[in-house]
Design a protein around this motif. Structure first.
Motif, PDB file in Angstrom:
ATOM      1  N   SER A   1       0.599   7.978  -3.093  1.00 27.05           N
ATOM      2  CA  SER A   1      -0.209   8.620  -3.803  1.00 27.05           C
ATOM      3  C   SER A   1       0.617   8.211  -5.251  1.00 27.05           C
ATOM      4  O   SER A   1       1.101   9.050  -6.074  1.00 27.05           O
ATOM      5  CB  SER A   1       0.129  10.245  -3.791  1.00 27.05           C
ATOM      6  N   LEU A   2       0.812   6.962  -5.408  1.00 21.07           N
ATOM      7  CA  LEU A   2       1.208   6.553  -6.622  1.00 21.07           C
ATOM      8  C   LEU A   2       0.076   6.828  -7.674  1.00 21.07           C
ATOM      9  O   LEU A   2      -0.987   7.015  -7.655  1.00 21.07           O
ATOM     10  CB  LEU A   2       1.462   5.025  -6.629  1.00 21.07           C
TER      11      LEU A   2
ATOM     12  N   GLU B   1       1.582  13.448  -7.050  1.00 23.98           N
ATOM     13  CA  GLU B   1       1.982  14.773  -6.441  1.00 23.98           C
ATOM     14  C   GLU B   1       3.334  14.598  -5.984  1.00 23.98           C
ATOM     15  O   GLU B   1       3.970  13.547  -5.570  1.00 23.98           O
ATOM     16  CB  GLU B   1       0.907  14.822  -4.993  1.00 23.98           C
ATOM     17  N   GLU B   2       4.041  15.633  -5.831  1.00 24.98           N
ATOM     18  CA  GLU B   2       5.386  15.776  -5.483  1.00 24.98           C
ATOM     19  C   GLU B   2       5.619  15.470  -3.982  1.00 24.98           C
ATOM     20  O   GLU B   2       4.776  15.802  -3.089  1.00 24.98           O
ATOM     21  CB  GLU B   2       6.000  17.114  -5.940  1.00 24.98           C
ATOM     22  N   LYS B   3       6.896  15.212  -3.425  1.00 26.50           N
ATOM     23  CA  LYS B   3       7.165  15.186  -2.325  1.00 26.50           C
ATOM     24  C   LYS B   3       6.549  16.300  -1.418  1.00 26.50           C
ATOM     25  O   LYS B   3       6.778  17.473  -1.849  1.00 26.50           O
ATOM     26  CB  LYS B   3       8.950  15.036  -2.162  1.00 26.50           C
TER      27      LYS B   3
ATOM     28  N   ASN C   1       0.778  -1.260   0.016  1.00 31.52           N
ATOM     29  CA  ASN C   1      -0.059   0.028  -0.036  1.00 31.52           C
ATOM     30  C   ASN C   1       0.940   1.338  -0.024  1.00 31.52           C
ATOM     31  O   ASN C   1       0.516   2.158  -0.516  1.00 31.52           O
ATOM     32  CB  ASN C   1      -0.824  -0.080   0.920  1.00 31.52           C
ATOM     33  N   TRP C   2       2.018   1.185   0.864  1.00 26.26           N
ATOM     34  CA  TRP C   2       2.728   2.536   0.996  1.00 26.26           C
ATOM     35  C   TRP C   2       4.113   2.268   0.540  1.00 26.26           C
ATOM     36  O   TRP C   2       4.862   1.235   0.407  1.00 26.26           O
ATOM     37  CB  TRP C   2       2.752   2.875   2.502  1.00 26.26           C
ATOM     38  N   ILE C   3       4.942   3.493   0.142  1.00 28.75           N
ATOM     39  CA  ILE C   3       6.015   3.496  -0.034  1.00 28.75           C
ATOM     40  C   ILE C   3       6.498   3.957   1.252  1.00 28.75           C
ATOM     41  O   ILE C   3       6.168   5.102   1.767  1.00 28.75           O
ATOM     42  CB  ILE C   3       6.631   4.520  -1.139  1.00 28.75           C
TER      43      ILE C   3
ATOM     44  N   PHE D   1      10.877   4.850  -4.038  1.00 31.34           N
ATOM     45  CA  PHE D   1      10.153   6.346  -4.244  1.00 31.34           C
ATOM     46  C   PHE D   1      10.886   7.273  -5.417  1.00 31.34           C
ATOM     47  O   PHE D   1      10.269   7.597  -6.202  1.00 31.34           O
ATOM     48  CB  PHE D   1      10.575   7.237  -3.101  1.00 31.34           C
ATOM     49  N   LEU D   2      12.450   6.925  -5.282  1.00 35.24           N
ATOM     50  CA  LEU D   2      13.281   7.250  -6.273  1.00 35.24           C
ATOM     51  C   LEU D   2      12.850   6.828  -7.795  1.00 35.24           C
ATOM     52  O   LEU D   2      12.666   7.782  -8.868  1.00 35.24           O
ATOM     53  CB  LEU D   2      14.784   7.470  -5.968  1.00 35.24           C
ATOM     54  N   LEU D   3      12.493   5.751  -7.776  1.00 37.92           N
ATOM     55  CA  LEU D   3      12.299   5.196  -8.885  1.00 37.92           C
ATOM     56  C   LEU D   3      10.865   5.669  -9.462  1.00 37.92           C
ATOM     57  O   LEU D   3      10.713   5.976 -10.777  1.00 37.92           O
ATOM     58  CB  LEU D   3      12.326   3.704  -8.874  1.00 37.92           C
ATOM     59  N   ALA D   4      10.006   5.728  -8.665  1.00 32.59           N
ATOM     60  CA  ALA D   4       8.466   6.225  -8.941  1.00 32.59           C
ATOM     61  C   ALA D   4       8.713   7.800  -9.406  1.00 32.59           C
ATOM     62  O   ALA D   4       8.222   8.009 -10.381  1.00 32.59           O
ATOM     63  CB  ALA D   4       7.575   6.069  -7.719  1.00 32.59           C
ATOM     64  N   GLN D   5       9.467   8.360  -8.805  1.00 31.48           N
ATOM     65  CA  GLN D   5       9.709   9.705  -9.156  1.00 31.48           C
ATOM     66  C   GLN D   5      10.199   9.778 -10.452  1.00 31.48           C
ATOM     67  O   GLN D   5       9.819  10.929 -11.224  1.00 31.48           O
ATOM     68  CB  GLN D   5      10.539  10.456  -7.985  1.00 31.48           C
ATOM     69  N   GLU D   6      11.148   9.255 -10.665  1.00 32.62           N
ATOM     70  CA  GLU D   6      11.767   9.469 -11.925  1.00 32.62           C
ATOM     71  C   GLU D   6      11.138   9.019 -13.255  1.00 32.62           C
ATOM     72  O   GLU D   6      11.066   9.368 -14.246  1.00 32.62           O
ATOM     73  CB  GLU D   6      13.091   8.150 -11.922  1.00 32.62           C
TER      74      GLU D   6
END
Length: 502
Positions: free
Chosen positions: A205-206, A84-86, A62-64, A73-78
């Protein structure tokens, strides 16, 4: 042809550990990678579904857990997988964490004042933080988490308040969700200090692809046909002698009779599966240190119950409906007695549900969490019955007009035969660092007699249970897959360097 490009590697399990291992090897130039997944889908304990429309429901992860230095988290962001952003409102709390928008109800339909609930929950959080930060007094070193919490709470003025003990019991039940345990008396207080919580909150918030989008990113790195689903592994034969018909030291046999010869196999199956199958799965048998680790580490069940209603019946400022039972505090003796008194606890399995939380992007859906033996019992019931019990509780505690749910959906991780639970916890009396380390050790072990001339790294192990500091987490699983892949990359880099020097 370089040695690493000719090496054959079989990865058992297509969860985040298996997929990260395979992806890392492919990127390093390994050309013969085969991933065998027992279930009919890749992802493992990541299980993203869309039962209520276009928006995702997570039946698994469910969560990162944290953002700072979290590779997922970095992979999802990339990859642009975050809505939504950090630093946004998408930073969430785990189940059981209290916000001002939680409604707490007693059985008498009395809503508890938020400040009273927060006082008890804050005290509870401070106690658990001391355990996780290795700040316990020596007298607590051999205690269970439940025993330590009971002892400390009994000395607090909150224990003498009318609702303090009830709310404290709610806190203990909700903490069982974090620990995947039937009771906190099954969890070591002192060993929790080895777990490392990454900074940055819990990110929930994926984007529209949910958690599966992270798994798909890894799948996209693999060549067509690299992942075979519906391929449960029956046995792994390692330390094979070179013969005319085979020159590779490992043979992996699937239940359907399919056979894969390999130089290396990376086993990423859940600890729950190993507990049930490891004795029959490996030939030769696993070394005692590894067999002991499988037996000693705890592996519990956490399930979710989703209720979809046609219309929202709870207030718009309500983020969760929490249920505080009137029963008195449970101590370790009471819990142990209930363990041995047969099936009496089955009649009250629903009391393990702490409450029902709202679900992001699903305005008419509530989610209840349940753990341990009660969760495994719930899995044996049909969804209609579970939905009726949940609605009855909601009506009884709140006094609101609660309609029948339009849909009920439950996870069943305890009865999933290729998983047998959710994640790992350290029981009392167990040296968790030693057991996690032993579980992660590749075969053959350097100290094993008779294997000095054997090919190294024949059987490697990955998965959240093999990480000393990040067990229970998806990023722990992901990182262990990379760790084992790197062992093989380093092995062949060294052999290529030796060949060059010769």
């Amino acid at each position: 042809m370089s040695p690493h490009s000719a090496a054959r590697v079989v990865v058992v399990g297509a969860g985040l550990a298996g997929l990260s291992a395979a992806s890392t090897l492919v990127k390093a130039g390994f050309q013969h990678i085969q991933v065998l997944e027992a279930m009919g889908r890749p992802g493992g304990r990541v299980y993203t579904t869309r039962p209520f429309g276009q928006n995702v429901i997570e039946l698994g992860a469910n969560w990162i857990h944290g953002q700072e230095a979290n590779p997922l988290f970095l992979l999802a962001q990339e990859q642009g997988l975050l809505l939504e952003e950090k630093g946004s409102a998408s930073i969430m709390c785990l189940p059981g964490s209290v916000t001002p928008r939680d409604y707490f109800f007693r059985e008498s339909r009395q809503q508890l004042p938020v400040d009273e609930v927060e006082q008890v929950c804050s005290f509870f959080s401070g106690l658990t933080s001391r355990a996780f930060e290795s700040e316990l007094e020596p007298r607590h070193s051999s205690q269970s988490l439940g025993g330590y919490l009971d002892e400390e709470f009994a000395q607090s003025p909150l224990a003498a308040s009318e609702d303090g003990p009830r709310v404290f019991e709610w806190c203990k039940r909700s903490e069982c969700t974090d620990e995947a345990s039937s009771s906190l008396y099954e969890v070591s207080a002192s060993q929790l200090g080895h777990y490392v919580a990454l900074e940055g909150g819990f990110f929930n918030s994926l984007g529209p692809g949910g958690y599966q989008a992270l798994a798909d990113t890894l799948l996209d790195n693999l060549p067509p046909g690299a992942v075979l689903c519906d391929r449960p592994v029956h046995s792994i034969h390692w330390a094979l002698q070179e013969e005319k018909n085979h020159t590779r030291p490992v043979r992996v046999l699937c239940q359907g009779g399919q056979c894969f010869m390999a130089d290396h196999v990376i086993v990423t199956v859940p600890l729950g599966f190993l507990k049930e199958n490891a004795v029959a799965m490996f030939e030769p048998a696993l070394p005692k240190s590894k067999a002991d680790a499988i037996e000693r580490l705890g592996f519990g069940t956490v399930d979710k119950i989703y209720l979809r209603f046609e219309d929202r019946f709870w207030p718009h400022d309500c983020a969760g409906i929490q249920l505080v039972w009137d029963a008195g505090p449970e101590d370790e003796e009471v819990y142990q007695h209930s363990q041995s008194e047969g099936g009496a606890w089955r009649d009250m399995w629903y009391k393990k549900i702490c409450g029902f939380d709202t679900v992001a992007r699903h305005p008419t859906v509530l989610c209840g969490w349940i753990t341990g033996r009660e969760a495994r019992h719930m899995e044996s019931l049909d969804e209609k019955m579970v939905g009726e019990v949940c609605v009855r509780m909601l009506r009884s505690f709140t006094g609101w007009s609660v309609p029948e749910p339009a849909q009920v959906l439950m996870s069943k991780w305890g009865s999933e035969r290729f998983v047998r639970g959710s994640y790992t916890y350290p029981p009392p009396g167990v040296d968790a660092v030693r057991e996690h380390t032993a579980l992660a050790a590749p075969l053959p072990l350097p100290c094993e007699a008779g294997y000095s001339q054997a090919k190294p790294l024949q059987v490697l192990f990955a998965g959240e249970a093999t990480h000393v500091n990040f067990y229970t987490t998806t990023h722990g699983a992901y990182m262990t897959g990379i760790r084992e892949a790197q062992r093989l990359i380093d092995l062949y880099a060294d052999s290529e360097l030796d060949s060059y020097n010769e």
